[in-house]
Design a protein around this motif. Sequence first.
Motif, PDB file in Angstrom:
ATOM      1  N   ASN A 240       0.842  -1.192   0.000  1.00 46.73           N
ATOM      2  CA  ASN A 240       0.000   0.000   0.000  1.00 46.73           C
ATOM      3  C   ASN A 240       0.873   1.236   0.000  1.00 46.73           C
ATOM      4  OD1 ASN A 240      -2.505  -1.388   0.376  1.00 46.73           O
ATOM      5  ND2 ASN A 240      -1.922  -1.730   2.491  1.00 46.73           N
ATOM      6  N   GLY A 241       0.342   2.327  -0.593  1.00 49.39           N
ATOM      7  CA  GLY A 241       1.161   3.536  -0.597  1.00 49.39           C
ATOM      8  C   GLY A 241       0.295   4.772  -0.666  1.00 49.39           C
ATOM      9  N   SER A 242       0.858   5.908  -0.215  1.00 42.13           N
ATOM     10  CA  SER A 242       0.102   7.142  -0.301  1.00 42.13           C
ATOM     11  C   SER A 242       1.019   8.329  -0.518  1.00 42.13           C
ATOM     12  CB  SER A 242      -0.703   7.364   0.978  1.00 42.13           C
ATOM     13  OG  SER A 242       0.140   7.840   1.988  1.00 42.13           O
TER      14      SER A 242
ATOM     15  N   PRO B 280       7.788  -0.139  11.582  1.00 44.09           N
ATOM     16  CA  PRO B 280       8.867  -0.933  12.174  1.00 44.09           C
ATOM     17  C   PRO B 280       9.623  -0.181  13.265  1.00 44.09           C
ATOM     18  CG  PRO B 280       8.913  -1.154   9.799  1.00 44.09           C
ATOM     19  CD  PRO B 280       7.874  -0.126  10.110  1.00 44.09           C
TER      20      PRO B 280
ATOM     21  N   ALA C 239       4.981   4.208   1.917  1.00 47.92           N
ATOM     22  CA  ALA C 239       4.685   2.935   1.254  1.00 47.92           C
ATOM     23  C   ALA C 239       4.939   1.820   2.245  1.00 47.92           C
ATOM     24  CB  ALA C 239       5.566   2.758   0.018  1.00 47.92           C
ATOM     25  N   HIS C 240       4.145   0.773   2.139  1.00 52.31           N
ATOM     26  CA  HIS C 240       4.264  -0.342   3.079  1.00 52.31           C
ATOM     27  C   HIS C 240       4.178  -1.642   2.305  1.00 52.31           C
ATOM     28  CE1 HIS C 240       2.389  -2.728   6.646  1.00 52.31           C
ATOM     29  NE2 HIS C 240       3.699  -2.803   6.680  1.00 52.31           N
TER      30      HIS C 240
ATOM     31  N   MET D  82       6.088   1.479  -5.775  1.00 53.89           N
ATOM     32  CA  MET D  82       4.850   2.109  -5.315  1.00 53.89           C
ATOM     33  C   MET D  82       4.916   3.615  -5.547  1.00 53.89           C
ATOM     34  SD  MET D  82       1.911   2.237  -4.039  1.00 53.89           S
ATOM     35  CE  MET D  82       1.445   0.637  -3.458  1.00 53.89           C
TER      36      MET D  82
ATOM     37  N   GLU E 265       8.778  -0.366   5.483  1.00 51.57           N
ATOM     38  CA  GLU E 265       8.050   0.874   5.272  1.00 51.57           C
ATOM     39  C   GLU E 265       8.933   1.973   4.764  1.00 51.57           C
ATOM     40  OE1 GLU E 265       4.412   0.968   8.419  1.00 51.57           O
ATOM     41  OE2 GLU E 265       5.640   2.751   8.189  1.00 51.57           O
ATOM     42  N   LEU E 266       8.374   2.756   3.843  1.00 51.30           N
ATOM     43  CA  LEU E 266       9.066   3.959   3.396  1.00 51.30           C
ATOM     44  C   LEU E 266       8.376   5.143   4.044  1.00 51.30           C
ATOM     45  CD1 LEU E 266      10.746   5.776   1.375  1.00 51.30           C
ATOM     46  CD2 LEU E 266       8.772   5.626  -0.114  1.00 51.30           C
TER      47      LEU E 266
ATOM     48  N   THR F 111       8.785  -0.666  -2.526  1.00 53.90           N
ATOM     49  CA  THR F 111       8.331   0.663  -2.113  1.00 53.90           C
ATOM     50  C   THR F 111       8.654   1.675  -3.201  1.00 53.90           C
ATOM     51  OG1 THR F 111      10.381   1.164  -0.914  1.00 53.90           O
ATOM     52  CG2 THR F 111       8.598   0.160   0.334  1.00 53.90           C
TER      53      THR F 111
ATOM     54  N   LEU G 254       2.317   5.861  -7.801  1.00 48.62           N
ATOM     55  CA  LEU G 254       1.535   6.992  -7.334  1.00 48.62           C
ATOM     56  C   LEU G 254       1.750   8.202  -8.229  1.00 48.62           C
ATOM     57  CD1 LEU G 254       2.186   6.720  -3.507  1.00 48.62           C
ATOM     58  CD2 LEU G 254       0.013   6.406  -4.646  1.00 48.62           C
TER      59      LEU G 254
ATOM     60  N   GLY H  74      13.329   7.894   4.669  1.00 47.52           N
ATOM     61  CA  GLY H  74      13.534   6.845   5.650  1.00 47.52           C
ATOM     62  C   GLY H  74      12.951   5.516   5.220  1.00 47.52           C
ATOM     63  N   LEU H  75      13.749   4.455   5.377  1.00 46.81           N
ATOM     64  CA  LEU H  75      13.276   3.100   5.092  1.00 46.81           C
ATOM     65  C   LEU H  75      13.537   2.269   6.334  1.00 46.81           C
ATOM     66  CD1 LEU H  75      14.756   2.579   1.541  1.00 46.81           C
ATOM     67  CD2 LEU H  75      12.355   2.444   2.103  1.00 46.81           C
ATOM     68  N   SER H  76      12.588   1.434   6.713  1.00 44.38           N
ATOM     69  CA  SER H  76      12.833   0.577   7.872  1.00 44.38           C
ATOM     70  C   SER H  76      12.031  -0.697   7.714  1.00 44.38           C
ATOM     71  CB  SER H  76      12.438   1.293   9.153  1.00 44.38           C
ATOM     72  OG  SER H  76      11.085   1.651   9.109  1.00 44.38           O
ATOM     73  N   GLY H  77      12.509  -1.756   8.350  1.00 45.09           N
ATOM     74  CA  GLY H  77      11.756  -2.998   8.236  1.00 45.09           C
ATOM     75  C   GLY H  77      12.468  -4.167   8.843  1.00 45.09           C
TER      76      GLY H  77
END
Lengths: 362, 256
Positions: A185-187, B13, A213-214, B238, A222-223, B235, B242, B189-192
């Motif tokens: 999902n993203g926004s 995360p 974004a997830h 994505m 997650e971004l 991501t 968008l 930022g990226l995390s996971g």
Amino acid sequence: MADEKDELQETELSYDQKKEIAKWFLLNAPAGEINYVAKDLKEVLSDEEVYNEAAMEAFPVYNKSHMICLEMPSRVGDVIVSSFSEITENEYLDPRTAQVAIVDHVKQICSKVRPAYDEELPSSYIEEFRSALDAEIQRYVSESYPKGVSTVNSVKGKDADGPGTDFELVVLITARKLSPQNFCNGSWRSVWHIDFQDESQVLDIKGKVQVGAHYFEEGNVELDAKKEFQDSTIFQSADDCAIAIANIIRHHETEYLGALEVAYSKLPDNTFKDLRRKLPVTRTLFPWQNTLQFSLTREVEKELGLGKNSIIDYVYVVSVYLLYKPRISSRYQTFCANAMNILDFLKLQKAPMPGIEPGSPG
Amino acid sequence: MEAALGLLRRMPPKQSETALSALLSLLPQHSSDLLSQVDLPLQVLRDAESRKDFILCEYNRDADSYRSPWSNKYHPPLEDALYPSSELRKLEVEANDIFAIYRDQYYEGGISSVYMWEDDNEGFVACFLIKKDGSKSGHGRRGCLEEGAWDAIHVIQVGPEEEEMAHYCLTSTIMLSLTTDDEPSGKFGLSGSIRRQMKMELAVAEGHLCNMGRMIEELEGKLRNSLDQVYFGKTREMVCTLRPPAEIVQMRLPDS
């Protein structure tokens, strides 16, 4: 409810505490996932009352900050729920159609619409600017965002009858892509404040874009990216202002997207390396089978009567040198040569060498 | 429990600690399940005697004390505590030394610890941990990251030796987060986190350490690539969905 509050047992949480926790989970749901979170939360809480109250408080905040779009009945269009279009907690203005939508936050739907009252709408002078800008932004959004929705709200000075006062318009652009079946999902949320300053005849523009974004297929990533912008242009006629503002927004957003792409492309070889390299500097896998070498260092230490920390680095480096001689950089070679000299010296001395710190030679 | 894990998967995360403690207070009866299934960023303690840091986890904990792999002592000191057998301790010491070098080669900094203990099936379990702070102020060599954290937890179950072979089952969990703050791209930022398993039957000829080390190296590499290409890649995809990169930018000119 009062009874539950009084019964504060050691392991039992109070009603209010449970409610706060429930609200926290709801508010932190990624874009488009609040309903999944709600479902899991209800099960974990197993307390309808707490959940309902938490939802009543959390959903409006979540909806406004995520700027959700709701379809208005009779295909009138979409309304963006935000703090800028809020009239009361359940009523949101859509300036384009001059309708006020009555929404149910928890169900995330627009239950009905009513025409806006005069005092809720901007004056015709302001409306000229607002609608020109709205049209330009709509054009931009339909070109650049496959699933984008925009609106322009009048926030300050909306009752001005003519030139002579400052007023402010806010442009909102929101786009969402929800693919729960693909676990992604993203926004995208843009908020642009346009401050029309009468005295200096300047438009002060401040923008903020937030992208999220997830992706959560057998993992969870997650971004979270955001950027703020500042720009300005001159105060012109309504139509010319609209074009200038839309161009500025388009320029900044396009540039930002490009910068995001660059950030992503730098990831594998640069940014990520600060966390973990793909391979050691020797460009080969780690020589696990040479554990014999490492046991030898312990023998050497014992023989020379030195503490572990003082020698293992040297011997390791020497081993690496011997194993990978042709591929080692010259900096390593010098270091190894020094280390070997020191080792020879130590063997001759057969005594601890005070002042040897790991890693001290250049 | 399913619902609780579902919630944890959806929370950012970076907030996993808050989310877990919230769930623990809501579901105290499931706390041992939750704690064993969920990984949190690793904590570190200083072993003053050996002048080194060591990583804390469930596997070196007894009551409220933690055992240092360098000195084999509990911090704070504990009576009647659990220790690995002397033979296993020898292997543990060797593992810590070698793993420290492996860590230095791949991470250019950071902290590592290895803990071992006997299990019920005449085999043993080993836990290899790495914690790296890759930010500019930490061990980030290139200064790219405003904030950067990598936590790796590798748990290997080693079965009893049978006909010179042994069965290894490795479960690896990587948790990471990185944030850059540059002019053109703002705050990015990226995390996971991801977790994978790997099972192998290997000859014991070269020693357990060699086999375990190779498996860890392989899986760590795979996970790093997966995070980078698949997860972060999704991501990125994505974002482009968008707002596709503008091929042709139509700038409207004023009609005057």
